[in-house]
Design a protein around this motif. Sequence first.
Motif, PDB file in Angstrom:
ATOM      1  N   ASP A   1       0.836  -1.214   0.000  1.00 31.53           N
ATOM      2  CA  ASP A   1       0.000   0.000   0.000  1.00 31.53           C
ATOM      3  C   ASP A   1       0.874   1.270   0.000  1.00 31.53           C
ATOM      4  OD1 ASP A   1      -2.330   1.432  -0.009  1.00 31.53           O
ATOM      5  OD2 ASP A   1      -2.796   1.119   2.118  1.00 31.53           O
ATOM      6  N   GLY A   2       1.948   1.223  -0.791  1.00 31.89           N
ATOM      7  CA  GLY A   2       2.822   2.393  -0.925  1.00 31.89           C
ATOM      8  C   GLY A   2       3.864   2.551   0.171  1.00 31.89           C
ATOM      9  N   ASN A   3       3.828   1.667   1.188  1.00 28.61           N
ATOM     10  CA  ASN A   3       4.804   1.761   2.282  1.00 28.61           C
ATOM     11  C   ASN A   3       5.933   0.763   2.085  1.00 28.61           C
ATOM     12  OD1 ASN A   3       3.229   3.666   3.905  1.00 28.61           O
ATOM     13  ND2 ASN A   3       1.813   1.931   4.140  1.00 28.61           N
ATOM     14  N   LEU A   4       7.167   1.215   2.366  1.00 28.21           N
ATOM     15  CA  LEU A   4       8.327   0.332   2.239  1.00 28.21           C
ATOM     16  C   LEU A   4       8.475  -0.464   3.539  1.00 28.21           C
ATOM     17  CD1 LEU A   4      10.661  -0.588   0.462  1.00 28.21           C
ATOM     18  CD2 LEU A   4      11.980   1.362   1.285  1.00 28.21           C
ATOM     19  N   VAL A   5       7.716  -1.560   3.605  1.00 28.99           N
ATOM     20  CA  VAL A   5       7.653  -2.377   4.826  1.00 28.99           C
ATOM     21  C   VAL A   5       9.020  -2.979   5.171  1.00 28.99           C
ATOM     22  CG1 VAL A   5       6.648  -4.513   5.757  1.00 28.99           C
ATOM     23  CG2 VAL A   5       5.195  -2.863   4.573  1.00 28.99           C
ATOM     24  N   SER A   6       9.825  -3.271   4.131  1.00 26.78           N
ATOM     25  CA  SER A   6      11.138  -3.883   4.384  1.00 26.78           C
ATOM     26  C   SER A   6      12.085  -2.935   5.115  1.00 26.78           C
ATOM     27  CB  SER A   6      11.759  -4.366   3.073  1.00 26.78           C
ATOM     28  OG  SER A   6      11.714  -3.351   2.091  1.00 26.78           O
ATOM     29  N   ASP A   7      11.757  -1.645   5.198  1.00 29.70           N
ATOM     30  CA  ASP A   7      12.578  -0.693   5.950  1.00 29.70           C
ATOM     31  C   ASP A   7      12.010  -0.379   7.338  1.00 29.70           C
ATOM     32  OD1 ASP A   7      14.646  -0.352   4.235  1.00 29.70           O
ATOM     33  OD2 ASP A   7      14.231   1.759   3.742  1.00 29.70           O
ATOM     34  N   TYR A   8      10.885  -0.988   7.691  1.00 28.37           N
ATOM     35  CA  TYR A   8      10.268  -0.699   8.987  1.00 28.37           C
ATOM     36  C   TYR A   8      11.190  -1.107  10.134  1.00 28.37           C
ATOM     37  CZ  TYR A   8       5.442   0.259   7.301  1.00 28.37           C
ATOM     38  OH  TYR A   8       4.326   0.793   6.734  1.00 28.37           O
ATOM     39  N   ASN A   9      11.198  -0.304  11.206  1.00 26.08           N
ATOM     40  CA  ASN A   9      11.891  -0.723  12.430  1.00 26.08           C
ATOM     41  C   ASN A   9      10.934  -1.576  13.275  1.00 26.08           C
ATOM     42  OD1 ASN A   9      10.171   0.998  13.893  1.00 26.08           O
ATOM     43  ND2 ASN A   9      11.576   2.728  13.697  1.00 26.08           N
ATOM     44  N   GLU A  10      11.415  -2.082  14.420  1.00 25.09           N
ATOM     45  CA  GLU A  10      10.614  -3.010  15.239  1.00 25.09           C
ATOM     46  C   GLU A  10       9.277  -2.398  15.649  1.00 25.09           C
ATOM     47  OE1 GLU A  10      10.390  -6.146  15.951  1.00 25.09           O
ATOM     48  OE2 GLU A  10      12.153  -6.425  14.683  1.00 25.09           O
ATOM     49  N   LYS A  11       9.297  -1.128  16.007  1.00 21.43           N
ATOM     50  CA  LYS A  11       8.069  -0.461  16.470  1.00 21.43           C
ATOM     51  C   LYS A  11       7.055  -0.360  15.327  1.00 21.43           C
ATOM     52  CE  LYS A  11       6.622   3.596  19.120  1.00 21.43           C
ATOM     53  NZ  LYS A  11       6.369   4.849  18.412  1.00 21.43           N
ATOM     54  N   GLU A  12       7.557   0.013  14.144  1.00 19.33           N
ATOM     55  CA  GLU A  12       6.666   0.114  12.981  1.00 19.33           C
ATOM     56  C   GLU A  12       6.118  -1.264  12.596  1.00 19.33           C
ATOM     57  OE1 GLU A  12       8.521   3.867  10.500  1.00 19.33           O
ATOM     58  OE2 GLU A  12       9.746   2.058  10.665  1.00 19.33           O
ATOM     59  N   LEU A  13       6.965  -2.291  12.721  1.00 13.98           N
ATOM     60  CA  LEU A  13       6.523  -3.653  12.399  1.00 13.98           C
ATOM     61  C   LEU A  13       5.428  -4.119  13.352  1.00 13.98           C
ATOM     62  CD1 LEU A  13       9.809  -5.578  11.479  1.00 13.98           C
ATOM     63  CD2 LEU A  13       7.898  -5.028   9.971  1.00 13.98           C
ATOM     64  N   THR A  14       5.572  -3.771  14.630  1.00 20.22           N
ATOM     65  CA  THR A  14       4.562  -4.168  15.624  1.00 20.22           C
ATOM     66  C   THR A  14       3.220  -3.535  15.286  1.00 20.22           C
ATOM     67  OG1 THR A  14       6.286  -4.338  17.286  1.00 20.22           O
ATOM     68  CG2 THR A  14       4.033  -4.214  18.097  1.00 20.22           C
TER      69      THR A  14
END
Length: 229
Positions: free
Chosen positions: A67-80
């Motif tokens: 959905d337009g977000n670069l999930v592979s660059d998420y940090n732990e907090k963003e992943l949660t």
Amino acid sequence: SSYIEFQDVKKIYRMGEVEIPALAGVNFTIEKGEFVVIAGASGAGKSTILNILGGMDSCTSGKIYVDGNLVSDYNEKELTTYRRYDIGFVFQFYNLVQNLTVKENVELATQICKHPLDIDETIAAVGLADRKNNFPAQLSGGEQQRVAIARALAKNPKLLLCDEPTGALDYNTGKQVLKLLQDTCRERGICVIVITHNLALTAMGDKVIKVRNGLIESIEINENPMPVE
Ligand code: ADP
Ligand code: ADP
């Protein structure tokens, strides 16, 4: 651009000195509202793809957009946050809490999420309105998987990820569960992605992604996904 994009995604599991290559450069796209089947032999890398897409694991290299977000660059907090609000998971062995009723199992999952759906309506949508006060042990395997689907849907996720949801069910029960997932996809307009190694069921996917030895073997689009008789 597509709703989901995997760009040259690689995954190497490291166990001490030993390196286990699980994904060797995977590329695919998924559109909003698609019902996608991921197929392939045991050990091919299917679960690794789903776990990385769902933020339960990270890739070694490559890019993943959702959905337009670069999930592979998420940090732990963003992943949660991503796992909690955007993703619904369904597993092979249901993972229900045995001492909670159907309704309580679904309720529990919605307690930490932002925009939960109505619990009774969601239970009714999977055909279990009359079983909501039963405990998991009082239900058949197919019914327990429906509870697990209701639990995942009640979070109102953007993506429903299902790892071998029919793996513990007989063929006909599995087919009905897959039909429920296909209907859910159509009615809610969300992406539903299902792993199965049952080749007879792959014809139900709008898109069938075949995985082999950590690579995409083929991607087929079904213009007329086979309806279940
Ligand atoms: P599939 O879902 O198609 O059966 P997986 O994605 O589970 O395949 O596994 C792909 C490869 O990665 C296999 O060789 C498997 O043994 C390995 N693997 C999966 N998970 C782990 C892990 N947590 N640690 C080490 N190796 C793993
Ligand atoms: P399956 O054919 O999937 O194995 P079962 O034979 O276990 O299904 O169950 C058949 C039906 O009986 C299901 O609708 C299930 O919900 C119901 N059932 C099974 N065990 C119980 C129980 N202990 N209490 C109430 N209903 C039950």
